[in-house]
Write an enzyme that holds these catalytic residues in place. Structure first.
Site: not given
Ligand code: IMP
Ligand code: MG
Length: 185
Positions: A46-47, A103-104, A107, A109, A111, A135, A156, A163, A169
């Site tokens: 949803r981000g 994407e929002d 982090d 990577g 996802t 990030k 964070f 969220d 959000r």
């Molecule tokens: P990744 O798979 O670690 O890259 O994570 C990506 C997902 O983690 C994003 O789509 C966010 O939903 C969530 N996420 C990562 N860091 C944060 C943060 O600082 N605040 C809120 N959600 C986060």
């Molecule tokens: Mg998310």
């Protein structure tokens, strides 16, 4: 629900700065995809939803939108652990489309890397990534980010689509959480 002001450590990116940068990215995308009528923006729920609706109104090239939801499960609920699952799939057949993932934040990577792998098997004409936040310090897998709003420190963050336990959000800015002041349920 706790008032966010109680745990807001700082405003990392204010509303004006966000909107200015989103306008720039919209212009860049409009230039890069000029002449295409196959552009499909895919919002990762949803981000990514708040970013999508602001960004798409800055894109002057005709385009479609679709949505996909991903859940990552593992130890923590706030971090993805590399176990990524599609909980809502697209309605659109992306074959021969110019797909841009919205994407929002990227982090670790995991996802986006999973989504890229899955969608590339469906033979889009092109497949690119647009992320509002990066990030970079936290990256565990290498992922391409073709359009990036801001690189942010390893903190964070919440607001503007991101969220905290599904709340906040709606805030128009990106804030940093003071974890010590955040009430845990
Ligand atoms: P990744 O798979 O670690 O890259 O994570 C990506 C997902 O983690 C994003 O789509 C966010 O939903 C969530 N996420 C990562 N860091 C944060 C943060 O600082 N605040 C809120 N959600 C986060
Ligand atoms: Mg998310």
């Amino acid at each position: 629900m706790q008032d966010y002001r109680e745990f807001l450590a700082e405003t990392l990116i204010d509303e004006h700065t966000l909107q200015r940068r989103i306008a720039e990215i919209g212009e860049e995308i409009s230039r890069d995809y000029a002449g295409t009528d196959n552009l499909l923006l895919i919002c990762i729920l949803r981000g990514g939803m708040v970013f999508l609706v602001d960004l798409m109104r800055r894109i002057t090239v005709p385009h479609q939108v679709d949505f996909m939801a991903i859940s990552s499960y593992g130890a923590g609920t706030r971090e993805s652990e590399g176990n990524v699952r599609v909980t809502l799939d697209l309605q659109t057949n992306i074959r021969d489309k110019d797909v841009l993932l919205v994407e929002d934040i990227i982090d670790s990577g995991h996802t986006i890397s999973h989504v890229l792998e899955l969608l590339s098997t469906r033979q889009p004409h092109s497949l690119k990534v647009c992320s509002l936040l990066d990030k970079a310090e936290r990256r565990e897998v290498v992922v391409p980010i073709h359009y990036r709003g801001f690189e942010i420190p390893n903190k964070f963050v919440f607001g503007y689509g991101l969220d905290l336990d599904e709340y906040y959000r709606n805030l128009p800015f990106i804030g940093v959480v003071d974890l010590e002041k955040l009430e845990t349920k």
